[in-house]
Design an enzyme around this catalytic site. Structure first.
Site, short mmCIF file in Angstrom:
data_model
loop_
_atom_site.label_atom_id
_atom_site.label_comp_id
_atom_site.label_asym_id
_atom_site.label_seq_id
_atom_site.Cartn_x
_atom_site.Cartn_y
_atom_site.Cartn_z
N GLN A 112 14.91 -53.32 26.51
CA GLN A 112 14.85 -52.49 27.70
C GLN A 112 13.85 -53.07 28.69
O GLN A 112 12.65 -53.06 28.43
CB GLN A 112 14.46 -51.06 27.30
N SER A 115 9.58 -51.03 32.28
CA SER A 115 8.18 -50.98 32.70
C SER A 115 7.70 -52.30 33.27
O SER A 115 8.15 -53.38 32.86
CB SER A 115 7.29 -50.59 31.52
N SER A 147 9.92 -53.98 23.79
CA SER A 147 10.18 -54.09 22.35
C SER A 147 11.43 -54.91 22.12
O SER A 147 12.42 -54.81 22.84
CB SER A 147 10.38 -52.69 21.75
N GLU A 230 16.22 -42.00 25.26
CA GLU A 230 15.10 -42.68 24.61
C GLU A 230 14.14 -41.67 23.99
O GLU A 230 13.68 -41.83 22.86
CB GLU A 230 14.36 -43.54 25.63
N GLU A 363 1.02 -37.88 29.84
CA GLU A 363 0.76 -37.20 31.09
C GLU A 363 2.06 -36.97 31.88
O GLU A 363 2.28 -35.89 32.44
CB GLU A 363 -0.23 -38.00 31.94
#
Length: 393
Positions: A112, A115, A147, A230, A363
């Site tokens: 994936q 990020s 990952s 996910e 958060e």
């Protein structure tokens, strides 16, 4: 409509035609997919039969009893839990036929590419650019915390295709071939000593428009399917009682009475109950999935998963005392799987620190639960209508 009896009949036919004891593992899995017994709720021809999702358990139980091999779901979890539902929801017929079978069988591993160094919690701020050149998109940028990138053949990728609109609207979703020129994977060494994650550099990587998922500029909506699945995959895994982190510390408590104290006993009881509540809540969430798609409830499960792992592993280290600080396999490894329960207590303690970051930071998930589950007012967002190119960085 396919019912449990029909699924049992089809499973019996599969086992008769492909006896697990004498059939090559990959060939058996391909035959299972072709028989519609991979994902029974998927459409016919794509590993399913259009049956209710709840009936998958019928097939799984019959195959397990017969000693049939599974597809090693932990190794290909990103493909199964994130790429597959996104391809099913937004892929073309050709894309579904090309990718879903080798994905489910495990012939092709997925990762994936979401990020970035400057866009993790605020994923929509991503800066990786994709520029159209004829029938291709030329991609440049950097991704991080990826990952399985060192194992993957394919990646689900989001990139910015229009910097002149607000950040959520100028993103497009692609399938990236990890073997293409310009894709560079570098290991990221973690606090555990191993390199389970990676950073990925994309330099003039050409992606055909035929590997785009969804419409141009609609990548954020497509990505929500991936992210919702996910969080369910991370926080809603099916576990037996005392499965996961609570298992090892419970066994240590029973087998090592000399380590027990009243304070630790009270904390263990509290965490055992919370782990069981989380497990049963996960079962309820999976029952809800039978009737529809995963929603923000998955964020709540992922929050509980991260907190419990960190508190339980901390208790285990305290219980073991000096012994809990030992970590025998501190090496620079490139693991295929993350194994929380088959390692030292010290490993579990260190690795669980990442649980509150991966798959959505705590958060951010708290905001999602507050706004989408509890209906609380949204936080002020001053960048909502500002073009991405004009945002402060």
């Amino acid at each position: 409509m396919t019912d449990a009896a029909e699924l049992r009949r089809r499973t019996e036919e599969l086992l008769a035609a492909y006896p697990p004891a004498t059939t090559d593992r990959t060939n058996f899995l391909k035959a299972r997919f072709d028989a519609g017994l991979a994902w029974v709720h998927y459409p016919e021809g794509l590993g399913g039969l259009g049956a209710p999702r709840s009936l998958q358990a019928v097939v799984d139980a019959e195959l397990e009893a017969a000693g049939a091999p599974d597809n090693d779901p932990r190794r290909i979890g990103i493909g199964l839990g994130m790429a597959a539902p996104t391809i099913l929801g937004y892929g073309t017929g050709e894309q579904k036929q090309r990718y879903l079978r080798p994905l489910w069988v495990g012939e092709e591993v997925w990762c994936q590419l979401f990020s970035e160094p400057g866009a993790g919690s605020d994923l929509a701020a991503l800066g990786t650019r994709a520029v159209r050149e004829g029938d291709d998109w030329v991609v440049n940028g950097q991704k991080v915390w990826t990952s399985s990138a060192h194992l993957a053949r394919w990646a689900i990728l989001i990139a910015r295709t229009d910097p002149d609109v607000p950040k959520h609207r100028g993103i497009t979703y692609f399938i990236c071939d990890m073997t293409d020129p310009g894709v560079e994977v570098r290991p990221l060494r973690q606090i555990t000593g191993e390199a389970e994650f990676n950073e990925v550099f994309l330099t003039d990587v050409r992606i055909p428009d035929s590997r785009r998922l969804g419409e141009v500029g609609d990548g954020w909506r497509v990505a929500q399917t991936t992210l919702n699945n996910e969080r369910v995959a991370i926080g809603g895994m099916r576990l037996p009682r005392e499965g996961g982190m609570i298992g090892p510390v419970s066994r240590t408590w029973r087998e090592r009475p000399e380590l027990r104290t009243h304070d630790l006993h009270q904390r263990l009881l509290k965490l055992w109950v919370e782990a069981e509540v989380a497990r049963l809540t996960g079962e309820r969430l999976r029952q809800q999935l039978v009737a529809g798609q995963p929603g923000p409830e998955g964020s709540g499960m992922k929050l509980a998963f991260a907190r419990l792992n960190q508190e339980i592993s901390g208790l285990e280290v305290e219980l073991l005392g000096e012994e809990g600080l030992l970590y025998e396999d501190w090496t620079m490894r490139r693991p295929e799987l993350v194994d929380f329960t088959g390692r030292d207590a010290g490993y579990r303690y260190l690795r669980s620190k990442g649980n509150s970051i991966e798959g959505g930071t705590t958060e951010v998930l708290l905001n999602i639960v507050a706004e989408r589950v509890l209906g609380l007012p949204s936080e002020p967002r001053t960048d909502k209508d500002v073009a991405w190119k004009d945002l402060a960085r």
